[in-house]
Design an enzyme around this catalytic site. Sequence first.
Site, PDB file in Angstrom:
ATOM      1  N   SER A 154      -1.934   3.218   4.147  1.00 48.98           N
ATOM      2  CA  SER A 154      -1.380   1.881   4.289  1.00 48.98           C
ATOM      3  C   SER A 154      -0.310   1.686   3.226  1.00 48.98           C
ATOM      4  O   SER A 154      -0.337   2.330   2.164  1.00 48.98           O
ATOM      5  CB  SER A 154      -2.496   0.843   4.107  1.00 48.98           C
ATOM      6  OG  SER A 154      -1.974  -0.458   3.974  1.00 48.98           O
ATOM      7  N   TYR A 167     -10.306  -3.002  -0.677  1.00 46.58           N
ATOM      8  CA  TYR A 167      -9.589  -2.164   0.285  1.00 46.58           C
ATOM      9  C   TYR A 167      -8.338  -1.558  -0.347  1.00 46.58           C
ATOM     10  O   TYR A 167      -8.061  -0.363  -0.178  1.00 46.58           O
ATOM     11  CB  TYR A 167      -9.221  -3.001   1.511  1.00 46.58           C
ATOM     12  CG  TYR A 167      -8.447  -2.238   2.557  1.00 46.58           C
ATOM     13  CD1 TYR A 167      -9.089  -1.313   3.383  1.00 46.58           C
ATOM     14  CD2 TYR A 167      -7.088  -2.436   2.737  1.00 46.58           C
ATOM     15  CE1 TYR A 167      -8.393  -0.608   4.347  1.00 46.58           C
ATOM     16  CE2 TYR A 167      -6.374  -1.747   3.704  1.00 46.58           C
ATOM     17  CZ  TYR A 167      -7.038  -0.835   4.506  1.00 46.58           C
ATOM     18  OH  TYR A 167      -6.338  -0.133   5.461  1.00 46.58           O
ATOM     19  N   LYS A 191      -7.559   2.433  -0.799  1.00 47.73           N
ATOM     20  CA  LYS A 191      -6.370   3.111  -0.278  1.00 47.73           C
ATOM     21  C   LYS A 191      -5.566   3.777  -1.389  1.00 47.73           C
ATOM     22  O   LYS A 191      -5.001   4.859  -1.200  1.00 47.73           O
ATOM     23  CB  LYS A 191      -5.499   2.133   0.513  1.00 47.73           C
ATOM     24  CG  LYS A 191      -6.081   1.741   1.855  1.00 47.73           C
ATOM     25  CD  LYS A 191      -6.285   2.946   2.758  1.00 47.73           C
ATOM     26  CE  LYS A 191      -6.823   2.581   4.119  1.00 47.73           C
ATOM     27  NZ  LYS A 191      -7.088   3.758   4.969  1.00 47.73           N
TER      28      LYS A 191
END
Length: 338
Positions: free
Chosen positions: A143, A156, A160
């Site tokens: 991402s 999150y 990542k």
Amino acid sequence: MKIGPDTVAVVTGASAGVGRAIAQEFARRGASVALLAREPQRLEQARAEMLRLGARQAIAIACDVAHEDQVEAAADRAERELGPIDVWINNAMVTIVAPVKQIEPEEFRRVTEVSYHGTVWGSLAALKRMRPRNRGSIVQVGSALAYRSIPLQAPYCGAKHAVRGFTESLRTELIYENSAIHLGMVELPAVNTPQFEWCRTRMSGHPKPLGTIYQPEVPARAVLQTVETGRRETYVAFSSAMAIWGDKLAPGLMDHYLAHKAYDGQQMDEPLAADRKDNLFDPVPGDFSAHGRFDAEASPHSTSQRMNLHLPWLLPCAAGLLALTLVAAGTAAGVRRR
């Protein structure tokens, strides 16, 4: 690597969202596909869909990627029933939308176990089988948040970032080994997937993607292109490249911009349903597929991504130049105010 009927691919998080779209792309090429996710009924629906789309074979494997033993067992079954694994796509993820002060330790742990450790266990399972053959491709679905964190998704974003760090370290080891195994990473923009229907949240408004929204087929095609071209890293869409290069060139400016834009930008005016369930610890049943509720706002194509396939240097250079221009303009405005 050319994807076709002789290809065996494993996709995690394959029952919905980007994972489902990736599996669909492999199926359309006639590949054999192993679908890994937690919800058995939706997995079986996905398996039937892959066969309709043209997959040579498709199997559904109920698996929680947070547990390395389940991932290892899934890899064993995939090779036993489909043949040697050529491609492994690490896509499974969970998240929580909330300020850090409202997130419990077990919620941090769960997001990390799925979104980071799940990628590690998948990579190790794939390498265990690919190393003796000295061939194969592993792609991490990352991402723009692997570079530029945003508020309300600290677990999150942290996961990542960790995936990117793990991948870069592993890649150097493969180079040292003179390995022919490809290791790539695809950095996603905002995508219209069902995750906004089932991610855990403590905000008052219904979750929504932040920024320009793309249909899941856009990153799915980028994943296949990354496999076929052996790309090291792919930025999907100009918005991802802008976020990444904006952070490289003006991280402080990005901090303040996101502090003022990303709270409301991740919420709709629509309040949460009283009986809304989330998938952080247990899957949410239902007939979900690749797309979420934002079809009317989502773009099915990315011109910059198509250009990036043929001119891989153009997208990051253009994004970097624009980001640098914005930084210069912001600096000049600050000087004038002083």
